[in-house]
Structure formats: C-alpha cells, structure tokens
Design an enzyme around this catalytic site. Structure first.
Site, PDB file in Angstrom:
ATOM      1  N   GLY A  65      -7.917 -30.478  32.236  1.00  0.00           N
ATOM      2  CA  GLY A  65      -6.827 -31.818  31.581  1.00  0.00           C
ATOM      3  C   GLY A  65      -5.824 -30.927  31.010  1.00  0.00           C
ATOM      4  O   GLY A  65      -5.979 -29.810  30.863  1.00  0.00           O
ATOM      5  N   GLN A  72       1.838 -29.729  26.286  1.00  0.00           N
ATOM      6  CA  GLN A  72       1.390 -28.326  26.596  1.00  0.00           C
ATOM      7  C   GLN A  72       2.154 -27.568  27.476  1.00  0.00           C
ATOM      8  O   GLN A  72       2.209 -26.251  27.361  1.00  0.00           O
ATOM      9  CB  GLN A  72      -0.016 -28.244  27.331  1.00  0.00           C
ATOM     10  CG  GLN A  72      -1.024 -28.660  26.433  1.00  0.00           C
ATOM     11  CD  GLN A  72      -2.350 -28.836  26.915  1.00  0.00           C
ATOM     12  OE1 GLN A  72      -2.633 -29.746  27.550  1.00  0.00           O
ATOM     13  NE2 GLN A  72      -3.136 -27.732  26.941  1.00  0.00           N
ATOM     14  N   LEU A 100      -6.625 -25.296  27.325  1.00  0.00           N
ATOM     15  CA  LEU A 100      -5.559 -24.039  27.935  1.00  0.00           C
ATOM     16  C   LEU A 100      -4.474 -23.609  27.034  1.00  0.00           C
ATOM     17  O   LEU A 100      -4.002 -22.480  27.338  1.00  0.00           O
ATOM     18  CB  LEU A 100      -4.969 -24.720  29.389  1.00  0.00           C
ATOM     19  CG  LEU A 100      -5.672 -25.046  30.286  1.00  0.00           C
ATOM     20  CD1 LEU A 100      -4.942 -26.010  31.281  1.00  0.00           C
ATOM     21  CD2 LEU A 100      -6.397 -23.930  31.085  1.00  0.00           C
ATOM     22  N   GLU A 110      -6.701 -34.681  25.162  1.00  0.00           N
ATOM     23  CA  GLU A 110      -5.380 -34.823  25.633  1.00  0.00           C
ATOM     24  C   GLU A 110      -4.486 -35.758  25.044  1.00  0.00           C
ATOM     25  O   GLU A 110      -3.333 -35.498  24.909  1.00  0.00           O
ATOM     26  CB  GLU A 110      -5.518 -35.288  27.370  1.00  0.00           C
ATOM     27  CG  GLU A 110      -6.308 -34.226  27.999  1.00  0.00           C
ATOM     28  CD  GLU A 110      -5.813 -32.718  28.134  1.00  0.00           C
ATOM     29  OE1 GLU A 110      -4.727 -32.606  27.591  1.00  0.00           O
ATOM     30  OE2 GLU A 110      -6.827 -31.895  28.363  1.00  0.00           O
ATOM     31  N   HIS A 134      -3.462 -34.050  21.979  1.00  0.00           N
ATOM     32  CA  HIS A 134      -1.869 -33.216  22.174  1.00  0.00           C
ATOM     33  C   HIS A 134      -0.758 -34.156  22.273  1.00  0.00           C
ATOM     34  O   HIS A 134       0.197 -33.662  21.744  1.00  0.00           O
ATOM     35  CB  HIS A 134      -2.141 -32.674  23.978  1.00  0.00           C
ATOM     36  CG  HIS A 134      -2.889 -31.446  23.983  1.00  0.00           C
ATOM     37  ND1 HIS A 134      -2.593 -30.391  23.296  1.00  0.00           N
ATOM     38  CD2 HIS A 134      -4.117 -31.222  24.510  1.00  0.00           C
ATOM     39  CE1 HIS A 134      -3.512 -29.321  23.635  1.00  0.00           C
ATOM     40  NE2 HIS A 134      -4.506 -29.725  24.342  1.00  0.00           N
TER      41      HIS A 134
HETATM   42 NI    NI Z   1      -6.019 -28.904  25.366  1.00  0.00          NI
END
Ligand code: NI
Length: 189
Positions: free
Chosen positions: A46, A51, A92, A134, A137
């Site tokens: 994802g 990001q 990530l 997500e 985020h």
């Molecule tokens: Ni993440």
C-alpha cells in the site's frame, strides 16, 4: 510512470493532512500510476500520496499474492467499521519496523476510482488493515503513533543510525530493505 521518493519517519511532511481531489483528471491518474510504480518497486502492499510528498487524498493498494490486483482509492472515507483486533503492520515510511496494533477488523470504504466513479467496498482481514493504515497517512498519522513514546524513540534512533550508515556508504541491513511491507502483515483476526 515514474518511481517517486518515499518520505521516511520522522520527516515532518508525513504529518501533512491531504486535500480532497476535486476532479479526477489526467494529472490524478498520472499520480495513481506513479504511486503504483513506486509501491511495486518498493515491494509494498500500500502507498498513500502523502508518502511521496503529494498532499492529495489518493492511495493505492495491492494485497494479492501475485501482485496483480491494484486497487485505487481517491477521497476514501470509512463509512462503517466493525470489530477490533490485533494485526502486525509495517510501513514503507518506517522501513524495517513492524509492530502489532489494534484496528477495526472490518470496514466499509467509499471512494472514487480512477475514472472518478464512486464505489463502495466491504473489506476485512489484511485489506481492512491496509485501508485504515493508508487513510491514516492522508490524515498525517503513522502506525508508530499508536505505539508507546519509548518505542517511537527507539524506532527514531534506529532509523537515524541506518540513514547515517547509508550516508557512509554501507548497505542497509537486509531486514530493513525498504520492503517494509512485503507480506509483512499477519492477517487480522
Ligand atoms: Ni505506511
């Protein structure tokens, strides 16, 4: 498609709240393609636009084993959430770090697809965890925010040390290979 650089914790830009997409146009579709390219090349499951330092409400996912089922969510909203259970998460933007936290085990999400059409999806298990992760985020929240301050300090120190080692030309330890999320996540209960 372009592979974009992924911001890493504790980069303050990860704290930006993303703006809704007013119109799904070619620029948004280009962003979607770039997010997918970036996610796949980092072995992630994802990725949110936040990001890659683009502060629009767009995220992509692929939780399939064959990595051939990309999912796109524009302006995603959780319209119903049920249950609560632990799952292991990685990110990530927090490479090499995994921890367990509690999330809803089942969510119903409403979003636009890459053609700007509204859809709803009922998700559970890993997909439900990923959607919540997500969307966080897009709100400027990271999974480490759910951990203790002590743990966050340890994580910051470890990432700092790894960045320094990389800057000195050392290889990143293999366990931390940006791949945060190659099947990191134990399916939610
Ligand atoms: Ni993440």
């Amino acid at each position: 498609m372009t592979k974009l650089a992924i911001l890493e914790y504790p980069d303050p830009r990860l704290r930006t709240r993303a703006e809704p997409v007013a119109k799904v146009d070619d620029a948004v579709r280009q962003l979607v393609d770039d997010l997918l390219e970036t996610m796949y090349s980092a072995n992630g499951i994802g990725l949110a636009a936040t990001q890659v330092d683009v502060h629009r409400r767009v995220l992509v996912l692929d939780v399939s084993d064959a990595r051939d089922q990309p999912r796109v969510f524009i302006n995603p909203e959780i319209v119903d959430a049920q249950g609560r259970g632990p799952g292991e998460e990685g990110c990530l933007s927090v490479p090499g770090i995994y921890d367990k936290l509690q999330r809803a085990t089942s969510v119903r999400v409403r979003a636009l697809d890459r053609d700007g059409r509204t859809f709803e999806l009922q998700a559970d298990g890993l997909l439900a965890i990923c959607i919540q992760h997500e969307i966080d985020h897009l709100e400027g929240r990271l999974f480490v925010d759910y951990l203790s301050e002590l743990k966050r300090q340890m994580i910051r120190r470890r990432l700092e040390k790894e960045r320094k080692q990389r800057a000195d030309g050392a290889e990143r330890p293999s366990r931390a290979l940006g791949a945060a999320a190659r099947r990191p996540v134990v399916p939610a209960l």
